[in-house]
Design a protein around this motif. Structure first.
Motif, PDB file in Angstrom:
ATOM      1  N   PRO A  95      33.380  20.611-101.102  1.00  0.00           N
ATOM      2  CA  PRO A  95      34.810  20.695-100.785  1.00  0.00           C
ATOM      3  C   PRO A  95      35.208  21.956-100.023  1.00  0.00           C
ATOM      4  O   PRO A  95      36.225  22.596-100.320  1.00  0.00           O
ATOM      5  CB  PRO A  95      35.463  20.645-102.165  1.00  0.00           C
ATOM      6  CG  PRO A  95      34.465  21.285-103.064  1.00  0.00           C
ATOM      7  CD  PRO A  95      33.115  20.870-102.529  1.00  0.00           C
ATOM      8  N   SER A 117      40.992  19.973-101.233  1.00  0.00           N
ATOM      9  CA  SER A 117      41.220  19.090-102.370  1.00  0.00           C
ATOM     10  C   SER A 117      42.113  17.941-101.921  1.00  0.00           C
ATOM     11  O   SER A 117      42.801  18.033-100.896  1.00  0.00           O
ATOM     12  CB  SER A 117      41.868  19.852-103.537  1.00  0.00           C
ATOM     13  OG  SER A 117      43.108  20.413-103.143  1.00  0.00           O
ATOM     14  N   TYR A 178      44.310  15.165 -97.699  1.00  0.00           N
ATOM     15  CA  TYR A 178      43.644  16.361 -98.199  1.00  0.00           C
ATOM     16  C   TYR A 178      44.505  17.574 -97.871  1.00  0.00           C
ATOM     17  O   TYR A 178      45.246  17.579 -96.883  1.00  0.00           O
ATOM     18  CB  TYR A 178      42.288  16.552 -97.524  1.00  0.00           C
ATOM     19  CG  TYR A 178      41.237  15.534 -97.877  1.00  0.00           C
ATOM     20  CD1 TYR A 178      40.426  15.713 -98.999  1.00  0.00           C
ATOM     21  CD2 TYR A 178      41.030  14.418 -97.087  1.00  0.00           C
ATOM     22  CE1 TYR A 178      39.432  14.791 -99.317  1.00  0.00           C
ATOM     23  CE2 TYR A 178      40.048  13.487 -97.391  1.00  0.00           C
ATOM     24  CZ  TYR A 178      39.249  13.684 -98.511  1.00  0.00           C
ATOM     25  OH  TYR A 178      38.272  12.762 -98.820  1.00  0.00           O
TER      26      TYR A 178
END
Length: 215
Positions: A95, A117, A178
């Motif tokens: 990530p 995230s 995101y």
């Protein structure tokens, strides 16, 4: 040396559009980014929200593609895609990502590194339902990054989902947003003689530190 290589070697541009000093930047780099973005929009740079998104797979092999910035929220940079796509799968496993904006007309670049995230389902819904119906159908029709047999497959899928959902398709579960929370933001301003201005913001314990990098 091939003709193309020689032509590439001869390509040159002297950058004279502006300058950037670490003494004049705001304490928050997102404020400077928003100023630069507004100036890029006013200068009619083509698609000023277009950015290169770089990710890496489990082995560390990088990949990059152009996507669109679709929001800045609480200092985070937001974009949307298919979670099952290559970039979605890479972000699931690693990530971390990098963004790159290039505004040629202003001789500027912005590089952003940070942690990624997913947005909430409500946030993804909010943007999805702002999209034109055809784009929403496209999110259903395309199994992004998967091998398909032909263009006809996409067109058939588009027709199938149009018949299923009409003009109000819901958001697919595999499609959403995101947010990238920046840890580093570098502002690059072209200058003459390749002595460009590079101002780097680095975040440590929620405090931004400013430094100048050699070009």
């Amino acid at each position: 040396m091939s003709t193309i290589s020689k032509n590439l070697a001869d390509l040159r541009k002297n950058y004279t559009a502006g300058q950037l000093s670490e003494n004049d930047v705001p304490a928050d780099p997102v404020v400077l980014f928003e100023t630069w973005f507004l100036q890029a929009s006013q200068a009619q740079c083509p698609e000023p929200n277009a950015m290169v998104l770089a990710t890496a797979d489990a082995s560390g092999t990088p990949s990059a593609r152009v996507v669109l910035l679709k929001g800045i929220s609480q200092g985070n940079f937001c974009f949307f895609t298919n979670y099952a796509s290559q970039k979605g799968q890479e972000l699931e496993n690693r990530p971390h990502a990098a963004l790159l904006f290039h505004w040629h007309e202003l001789e500027r670049q912005v590089r952003i590194n940070g942690i990624v995230s997913k947005l909430t389902a409500a946030e993804s819904d909010d943007y999805f339902f702002q999209r034109p119906p055809a784009s929403r159908i496209g999110a259903w029709a395309s199994p992004q990054s998967r091998e398909i047999e032909s263009r006809a497959f996409l067109e058939q899928e588009e027709l199938r989902f149009k018949e299923q959902f009409g003009e109000n398709p819901p958001r697919p579960a595999q499609w959403g947003g995101y947010r990238l929370k920046p840890e580093k933001i570098e502002f690059w301003q072209g200058r003459p003689s390749r002595l460009h201005d590079r101002i780097l913001f680095t975040k440590t314990q929620e405090v931004w530190r400013v430094s100048r990098l050699a070009p």
